[in-house]
Design a protein around this motif. Structure first.
Motif, PDB file in Angstrom:
ATOM      1  N   ALA A   1      38.227  65.289  33.936  1.00 21.11           N
ATOM      2  CA  ALA A   1      37.076  66.365  33.474  1.00 21.11           C
ATOM      3  C   ALA A   1      36.048  66.295  34.493  1.00 21.11           C
ATOM      4  CB  ALA A   1      36.480  65.345  32.427  1.00 21.11           C
ATOM      5  N   VAL A   2      35.942  65.597  35.631  1.00 13.08           N
ATOM      6  CA  VAL A   2      34.788  65.831  36.848  1.00 13.08           C
ATOM      7  C   VAL A   2      35.691  66.342  38.050  1.00 13.08           C
ATOM      8  CG1 VAL A   2      32.960  64.728  35.856  1.00 13.08           C
ATOM      9  CG2 VAL A   2      34.722  63.556  37.302  1.00 13.08           C
ATOM     10  N   ASP A   3      36.988  66.954  37.978  1.00 19.84           N
ATOM     11  CA  ASP A   3      37.797  67.450  39.049  1.00 19.84           C
ATOM     12  C   ASP A   3      38.225  66.527  39.932  1.00 19.84           C
ATOM     13  OD1 ASP A   3      39.050  69.663  39.786  1.00 19.84           O
ATOM     14  OD2 ASP A   3      37.637  70.291  41.223  1.00 19.84           O
ATOM     15  N   LYS A   4      38.439  65.064  39.505  1.00 23.21           N
ATOM     16  CA  LYS A   4      38.808  64.186  40.557  1.00 23.21           C
ATOM     17  C   LYS A   4      40.093  63.513  40.047  1.00 23.21           C
ATOM     18  CE  LYS A   4      34.277  62.999  41.976  1.00 23.21           C
ATOM     19  NZ  LYS A   4      33.305  61.964  42.503  1.00 23.21           N
ATOM     20  N   GLU A   5      41.098  63.014  40.921  1.00 28.91           N
ATOM     21  CA  GLU A   5      42.254  62.177  40.663  1.00 28.91           C
ATOM     22  C   GLU A   5      41.962  60.846  41.090  1.00 28.91           C
ATOM     23  OE1 GLU A   5      45.853  63.897  41.969  1.00 28.91           O
ATOM     24  OE2 GLU A   5      44.806  66.085  41.557  1.00 28.91           O
ATOM     25  N   CYS A   6      42.842  59.860  40.499  1.00 29.64           N
ATOM     26  CA  CYS A   6      42.732  58.653  40.811  1.00 29.64           C
ATOM     27  C   CYS A   6      43.648  57.899  41.610  1.00 29.64           C
ATOM     28  CB  CYS A   6      42.778  57.873  39.211  1.00 29.64           C
ATOM     29  SG  CYS A   6      41.304  58.161  38.445  1.00 29.64           S
ATOM     30  N   VAL A   7      43.381  57.079  42.562  1.00 31.94           N
ATOM     31  CA  VAL A   7      44.435  56.222  43.256  1.00 31.94           C
ATOM     32  C   VAL A   7      43.848  54.874  42.866  1.00 31.94           C
ATOM     33  CG1 VAL A   7      44.967  55.614  45.617  1.00 31.94           C
ATOM     34  CG2 VAL A   7      44.276  57.727  45.360  1.00 31.94           C
ATOM     35  N   PHE A   8      45.136  54.122  42.459  1.00 32.29           N
ATOM     36  CA  PHE A   8      45.167  52.707  41.804  1.00 32.29           C
ATOM     37  C   PHE A   8      45.469  51.802  42.911  1.00 32.29           C
ATOM     38  CE2 PHE A   8      45.133  55.206  37.960  1.00 32.29           C
ATOM     39  CZ  PHE A   8      44.186  54.522  37.354  1.00 32.29           C
ATOM     40  N   TYR A   9      44.888  50.754  43.287  1.00 38.00           N
ATOM     41  CA  TYR A   9      45.325  49.745  44.176  1.00 38.00           C
ATOM     42  C   TYR A   9      45.736  48.497  43.274  1.00 38.00           C
ATOM     43  CZ  TYR A   9      43.282  52.672  48.016  1.00 38.00           C
ATOM     44  OH  TYR A   9      43.247  53.708  48.786  1.00 38.00           O
ATOM     45  N   GLU A  10      46.610  47.852  43.495  1.00 37.09           N
ATOM     46  CA  GLU A  10      46.996  46.810  42.823  1.00 37.09           C
ATOM     47  C   GLU A  10      47.267  45.575  43.776  1.00 37.09           C
ATOM     48  OE1 GLU A  10      49.921  45.043  39.180  1.00 37.09           O
ATOM     49  OE2 GLU A  10      49.695  47.168  39.543  1.00 37.09           O
ATOM     50  N   THR A  11      46.593  44.308  43.652  1.00 39.00           N
ATOM     51  CA  THR A  11      46.775  43.053  44.795  1.00 39.00           C
ATOM     52  C   THR A  11      47.166  42.176  43.938  1.00 39.00           C
ATOM     53  OG1 THR A  11      45.337  44.036  46.083  1.00 39.00           O
ATOM     54  CG2 THR A  11      45.864  41.972  46.532  1.00 39.00           C
ATOM     55  N   ALA A  12      48.170  41.381  44.046  1.00 38.41           N
ATOM     56  CA  ALA A  12      48.519  40.191  43.170  1.00 38.41           C
ATOM     57  C   ALA A  12      48.663  38.884  44.446  1.00 38.41           C
ATOM     58  CB  ALA A  12      49.870  40.027  42.748  1.00 38.41           C
ATOM     59  N   MET A  13      48.039  37.814  43.956  1.00 37.75           N
ATOM     60  CA  MET A  13      47.685  36.806  44.812  1.00 37.75           C
ATOM     61  C   MET A  13      47.872  35.471  44.268  1.00 37.75           C
ATOM     62  SD  MET A  13      44.220  37.777  46.679  1.00 37.75           S
ATOM     63  CE  MET A  13      42.638  37.617  45.607  1.00 37.75           C
ATOM     64  N   ASN A  14      47.971  34.433  44.866  1.00 41.82           N
ATOM     65  CA  ASN A  14      47.937  32.871  44.185  1.00 41.82           C
ATOM     66  C   ASN A  14      48.709  33.060  43.099  1.00 41.82           C
ATOM     67  OD1 ASN A  14      45.937  32.332  46.121  1.00 41.82           O
ATOM     68  ND2 ASN A  14      44.371  32.845  44.948  1.00 41.82           N
ATOM     69  N   LEU A  15      49.802  33.322  43.225  1.00 40.72           N
ATOM     70  CA  LEU A  15      50.866  33.425  41.993  1.00 40.72           C
ATOM     71  C   LEU A  15      51.359  32.149  41.702  1.00 40.72           C
ATOM     72  CD1 LEU A  15      52.841  36.882  42.718  1.00 40.72           C
ATOM     73  CD2 LEU A  15      50.719  36.491  41.305  1.00 40.72           C
ATOM     74  N   ASP A  16      51.417  31.076  42.607  1.00 38.26           N
ATOM     75  CA  ASP A  16      51.967  29.939  42.271  1.00 38.26           C
ATOM     76  C   ASP A  16      50.793  28.853  41.672  1.00 38.26           C
ATOM     77  OD1 ASP A  16      54.407  30.337  43.175  1.00 38.26           O
ATOM     78  OD2 ASP A  16      54.011  29.956  45.355  1.00 38.26           O
ATOM     79  N   LYS A  17      49.601  29.113  42.211  1.00 35.59           N
ATOM     80  CA  LYS A  17      48.447  28.267  41.462  1.00 35.59           C
ATOM     81  C   LYS A  17      47.969  29.029  40.507  1.00 35.59           C
ATOM     82  CE  LYS A  17      48.399  26.349  46.474  1.00 35.59           C
ATOM     83  NZ  LYS A  17      47.679  26.441  47.526  1.00 35.59           N
ATOM     84  N   MET A  18      47.039  29.976  40.783  1.00 35.59           N
ATOM     85  CA  MET A  18      46.110  30.369  39.964  1.00 35.59           C
ATOM     86  C   MET A  18      46.615  31.873  39.740  1.00 35.59           C
ATOM     87  SD  MET A  18      42.748  28.479  40.061  1.00 35.59           S
ATOM     88  CE  MET A  18      41.874  29.333  38.374  1.00 35.59           C
ATOM     89  N   PRO A  19      47.610  32.335  39.037  1.00 40.07           N
ATOM     90  CA  PRO A  19      48.084  33.835  39.490  1.00 40.07           C
ATOM     91  C   PRO A  19      46.906  34.877  39.039  1.00 40.07           C
ATOM     92  CG  PRO A  19      49.207  32.639  37.635  1.00 40.07           C
ATOM     93  CD  PRO A  19      48.441  31.529  38.266  1.00 40.07           C
TER      94      PRO A  19
END
Length: 97
Positions: free
Chosen positions: A16-34
């Motif tokens: 609506a405001v003439d912008k597009e999204c870039v999404f960053y996803e980070t996964a860490m500590n999956l063994d202990k506290m995902p």
């Protein structure tokens, strides 16, 4: 499902405001506290069109450093569930344009 729907809402809001999204996803500590972080970066349309090219160039420039710590880049274009393409408990960083 819930995260995907929220991403769609963000995309509509920024569209609506003439912008597009870039999404960053980070996964860490999956063994202990995902924990996974998903961040949304709104970019003006002109910049967003070139974002994949700039990201690939940046990855090539730091290729030696990246390859020393990571086995490979996995292309996930068109994949609805990222977890389906990755080994269980694998730490990852993903970019969605």
């Amino acid at each position: 499902e819930e995260i995907r729907n929220f991403k769609k809402c963000l995309m509509r809001m920024f569209d609506a405001v003439d912008k597009e999204c870039v999404f960053y996803e980070t996964a860490m500590n999956l063994d202990k506290m995902p924990h996974t972080f998903v961040e949304c970066v709104p970019l003006p349309r002109k910049l967003a069109a070139n974002a994949p090219m700039f990201f690939k160039q940046a990855m090539r420039e730091c290729e030696d450093e990246f390859e020393a710590q990571n086995k490979q880049l996995i292309d996930t274009r068109g994949v609805k569930k990222l977890a389906a393409r990755l080994p269980r408990h694998m730490l990852f960083f993903a970019v969605e344009f």
